[in-house]
Design an enzyme around this catalytic site. Structure first.
Site, PDB file in Angstrom:
ATOM      1  N   HIS A 238      74.445 -18.383  -8.899  1.00 23.86           N
ATOM      2  CA  HIS A 238      73.982 -17.645  -7.712  1.00 23.86           C
ATOM      3  C   HIS A 238      73.259 -18.613  -6.779  1.00 23.86           C
ATOM      4  O   HIS A 238      72.354 -19.340  -7.194  1.00 23.86           O
ATOM      5  CB  HIS A 238      73.043 -16.500  -8.093  1.00 23.86           C
ATOM      6  CG  HIS A 238      72.564 -15.733  -6.901  1.00 23.86           C
ATOM      7  ND1 HIS A 238      73.420 -15.084  -6.041  1.00 23.86           N
ATOM      8  CD2 HIS A 238      71.299 -15.538  -6.403  1.00 23.86           C
ATOM      9  CE1 HIS A 238      72.727 -14.500  -5.075  1.00 23.86           C
ATOM     10  NE2 HIS A 238      71.444 -14.767  -5.270  1.00 23.86           N
TER      11      HIS A 238
ATOM     12  N   CYS B 182      78.088 -15.611  -2.781  1.00 25.07           N
ATOM     13  CA  CYS B 182      76.712 -15.985  -2.470  1.00 25.07           C
ATOM     14  C   CYS B 182      76.612 -17.373  -1.840  1.00 25.07           C
ATOM     15  O   CYS B 182      75.703 -17.624  -1.040  1.00 25.07           O
ATOM     16  CB  CYS B 182      75.830 -15.896  -3.712  1.00 25.07           C
ATOM     17  SG  CYS B 182      76.452 -16.800  -5.129  1.00 25.07           S
TER      18      CYS B 182
ATOM     19  N   ASP C  32      67.793 -14.454   0.396  1.00 23.44           N
ATOM     20  CA  ASP C  32      68.682 -14.226  -0.746  1.00 23.44           C
ATOM     21  C   ASP C  32      69.592 -13.052  -0.415  1.00 23.44           C
ATOM     22  O   ASP C  32      69.115 -11.935  -0.181  1.00 23.44           O
ATOM     23  CB  ASP C  32      67.845 -13.933  -1.993  1.00 23.44           C
ATOM     24  CG  ASP C  32      68.673 -13.835  -3.266  1.00 23.44           C
ATOM     25  OD1 ASP C  32      69.905 -13.656  -3.174  1.00 23.44           O
ATOM     26  OD2 ASP C  32      68.078 -13.918  -4.356  1.00 23.44           O
TER      27      ASP C  32
END
Length: 204
Positions: free
Chosen positions: A115, A18, A130
């Site tokens: 994250h 991520c 995202d």
């Protein structure tokens, strides 16, 4: 990208990369790979160890600190905030703590339970990008401060990205057609982008 015709670049989540996706989504192009961030992390680990070795510490204290260092990159693809900051520095961008209001910022990076994701302003429109989601999520400018406040209350780390971001396709389009028409283009490509509550999306 979720749509080949989308003016917004949005990488989908792969493994636990991520941080890589967050940086590329922020910069609106695939600038970084896992290898790039791993190399930055390795350099930081070596520098931290070198600085520790130069300190006048007992052997026991030194060993304990050395065991705690070298955590800028994990085996499964997690990267530290120092890695993210140094990657941005290569674009003359800085990662800084935000003030009480973020309305004057142009981009934000968030971290929660390892994250990473970001939010970027295109013209007068904010979008959360995202990699774990299949759509950008629109955030009304009047709601940005309250959303950031809510995220902080739920232990999210919030950073401002300062400096001149690379000009991207979305920037050029919003400059050409204006914010309202830009939002209409995004709604056509991502029907849920203005229907999803940003706070609900982030499971707060």
């Amino acid at each position: 990208m979720a749509h080949d015709q989308s003016p917004i670049y949005l990488e989908a989540q792969v493994a636990r990369l991520c941080a890589v996706h967050c940086l590329n989504n922020l910069l609106q192009q695939s600038y970084f790979t896992e290898v790039d961030l791993a190399q930055i992390g390795a350099r930081l680990d070596e520098e931290e160890k070198r600085l520790l070795m130069e300190r006048e510490l007992s052997a026991r204290a030194l060993n304990e600190l050395l065991e705690q260092s070298g955590q800028n990159v994990s085996d499964d693809g997690d990267f530290s905030v120092q890695v993210v900051a140094l990657a941005l520095k290569s674009f003359d961008l800085s990662l800084e703590q935000t003030g009480q209001s973020v309305l004057t910022e142009r981009a934000l990076i968030f971290n929660f339970h390892e994250h990473w994701f970001c939010a970027r302003k295109f013209g007068g429109a904010w979008y959360i990008l995202d990699s774990a989601k299949d759509t950008p999520v629109y955030v009304d400018a009047s709601d940005v401060d309250s959303i950031v406040h809510t995220l902080r209350m739920h232990q999210y780390c919030v950073f401002a990205v300062r400096g001149d971001l690379p000009v991207c396709e979305a920037d050029n389009l919003v400059a050409e057609i204006g914010t309202l028409s830009f939002r209409a283009v995004l709604r056509e490509l991502y029907p849920k982008c203005e229907e999803i509550s940003p706070v609900a999306m982030l499971a707060v």
